[in-house]
Design a protein around this motif. Sequence first.
Motif, PDB file in Angstrom:
ATOM      1  N   ALA A  20       0.669   8.747   3.085  1.00 11.93           N
ATOM      2  CA  ALA A  20       2.069   8.627   2.677  1.00 11.93           C
ATOM      3  C   ALA A  20       2.572   7.265   3.027  1.00 11.93           C
ATOM      4  O   ALA A  20       3.311   6.340   2.117  1.00 11.93           O
ATOM      5  CB  ALA A  20       2.677   9.717   2.934  1.00 11.93           C
ATOM      6  N   ILE A  21       2.386   6.687   4.509  1.00 15.77           N
ATOM      7  CA  ILE A  21       3.066   5.410   4.991  1.00 15.77           C
ATOM      8  C   ILE A  21       2.266   4.485   4.336  1.00 15.77           C
ATOM      9  O   ILE A  21       3.011   3.275   3.810  1.00 15.77           O
ATOM     10  CB  ILE A  21       2.873   5.677   6.418  1.00 15.77           C
ATOM     11  N   LEU A  22       0.977   4.431   4.155  1.00 14.54           N
ATOM     12  CA  LEU A  22       0.200   3.323   3.541  1.00 14.54           C
ATOM     13  C   LEU A  22       0.495   3.027   1.948  1.00 14.54           C
ATOM     14  O   LEU A  22       0.410   2.095   1.335  1.00 14.54           O
ATOM     15  CB  LEU A  22      -1.285   3.153   3.890  1.00 14.54           C
ATOM     16  N   ASP A  23       0.662   4.357   1.361  1.00  9.65           N
ATOM     17  CA  ASP A  23       0.824   4.341   0.062  1.00  9.65           C
ATOM     18  C   ASP A  23       2.271   3.552  -0.270  1.00  9.65           C
ATOM     19  O   ASP A  23       2.493   3.015  -1.327  1.00  9.65           O
ATOM     20  CB  ASP A  23       0.871   5.707  -0.526  1.00  9.65           C
ATOM     21  N   LYS A  24       3.182   3.923   0.510  1.00  8.16           N
ATOM     22  CA  LYS A  24       4.565   3.349   0.260  1.00  8.16           C
ATOM     23  C   LYS A  24       4.391   1.711   0.523  1.00  8.16           C
ATOM     24  O   LYS A  24       5.013   1.153  -0.034  1.00  8.16           O
ATOM     25  CB  LYS A  24       5.632   3.934   1.572  1.00  8.16           C
ATOM     26  N   CYS A  40       6.322   2.207  11.956  1.00  7.46           N
ATOM     27  CA  CYS A  40       6.937   2.887  10.982  1.00  7.46           C
ATOM     28  C   CYS A  40       6.263   4.418  11.037  1.00  7.46           C
ATOM     29  O   CYS A  40       5.090   4.505  10.745  1.00  7.46           O
ATOM     30  CB  CYS A  40       6.810   2.514   9.750  1.00  7.46           C
ATOM     31  N   LYS A  41       7.301   5.379  11.479  1.00  4.55           N
ATOM     32  CA  LYS A  41       6.920   6.800  11.526  1.00  4.55           C
ATOM     33  C   LYS A  41       6.786   7.421  10.160  1.00  4.55           C
ATOM     34  O   LYS A  41       6.049   8.421   9.882  1.00  4.55           O
ATOM     35  CB  LYS A  41       7.727   7.512  12.589  1.00  4.55           C
ATOM     36  N   THR A  42       7.536   7.018   8.987  1.00  4.43           N
ATOM     37  CA  THR A  42       7.626   7.750   7.912  1.00  4.43           C
ATOM     38  C   THR A  42       7.632   6.460   6.748  1.00  4.43           C
ATOM     39  O   THR A  42       8.064   5.467   6.816  1.00  4.43           O
ATOM     40  CB  THR A  42       8.987   8.314   7.856  1.00  4.43           C
ATOM     41  N   PRO A  43       7.396   7.152   5.638  1.00  7.26           N
ATOM     42  CA  PRO A  43       7.493   6.207   4.179  1.00  7.26           C
ATOM     43  C   PRO A  43       9.015   5.711   4.081  1.00  7.26           C
ATOM     44  O   PRO A  43       9.191   4.510   3.752  1.00  7.26           O
ATOM     45  CB  PRO A  43       7.139   7.093   3.285  1.00  7.26           C
TER      46      PRO A  43
END
Length: 302
Positions: A38-42, A280-283
Motif C-alpha cells: 500500500a505504501i509503495l502503490d501510493k 513513511c509508515k502509512t500511505p
Amino acid sequence: MKFRKLGRTGLEVSVVGVGTWQFGGEWGLNYTQAEADAILDKAAELHINLIDTAECYGDHLSESFIGDYLSRRKREDWIVATKFGHQFHDLFSRTDAFKPEEVLAQLDASLKALRTDYVDLYQFHSGPDQVFDNDDLWTLLDKQVQAGKIRHLGISIGSNDNLHQTAQATKVNADVIQVVYNRLDRVPEQRVFPSCEEQNLGVLARVPLASGYLSGKYKPGAEFQQNDVRNNHDAEQRNEKLKLVEEIRRNEVPEGVPMAEWALAWCLQHPAVTSVIPGCKTPEQVESNARAADLELSVEKA
C-alpha cells in the motif's frame, strides 16, 4: 512530482523518495506485505520512483518486502538504492561486515531478496575510514558494476561531516553521497556539500525529518513505543530538540503549511541536494511527503 538528475549518473529521480528502514521493524511497527504494498502503490501513484533500503533493515527484510512488490510490477519503473556493510542480528543489533567476500555475499543476498538482477545504487553503509580505504573492496565492487549487478556506486556517510570519504568518491567510482541533513542538522553545508558540488555527485538527504521530530507530531516529553529506535536517543537531548522544533514552527513555518512538508521542502532548497528520502509508515504519510515537491520554490532558508 518533480525530478532531478542524480549527479553524474544520468538517472532521473523524484525529489522525494521512499525510505524503508521502517519495514525492518525498528520504528515501532511490524509490517505485512499488504501494508508495504500500500505504501509503495501510493508512491507509484504520486510518481515517486526512488526507493532507499539497506541490507540491515531487518535481515534483508525490508528488501524482501520491496522485492515481493517489484516482482508484481515493472522493475524498470523504479530506482532501487540499497546498502552494504552490516550483518543484522536482532533489533538494534548488527555488526560490521565490510570484507570483500562478505560484501559479495551481501550483494547476492540483496539481489535475491529484491528479486532483481541489478541494483541501481549500491552504497557503502556508514563504515569507518579504515575499511573504506580498502582498495580490494572497491576493486570487487567495480567488477560487480562491470558484471551488471550494480548500475552505480554510492557512499552513505555515517558522520555528516565525513569529508574523507566524500572527497574520495570520484576516486572509488562512487557517484552519490547519502548524508543526514535536516533543519536541525546543517553540518553538511560546511564541507560535504561543497565537495559534492565540485565532483557533480548526487546527494540523497536522509533523516530529513530528523527522525520524525520535524514531523510536527511530537511535543517535549513525548514517549515512543518500546521497539522504536528513538527510545535509544538521550531523553534530555530529545526534549531539547523538540523545544527547538517548537521555536522553528513559530518562527519559520508559514501559516497553514504542515511542518513535515515544510521540513522536506527546506532540505530541497539547497542546490547540492538531489532528493530527500523520508521514512513513511502509512500511505497517508507518503502523500504528505510528496506534497513537499510543490513547496520547493516557496520556502526560504532561515
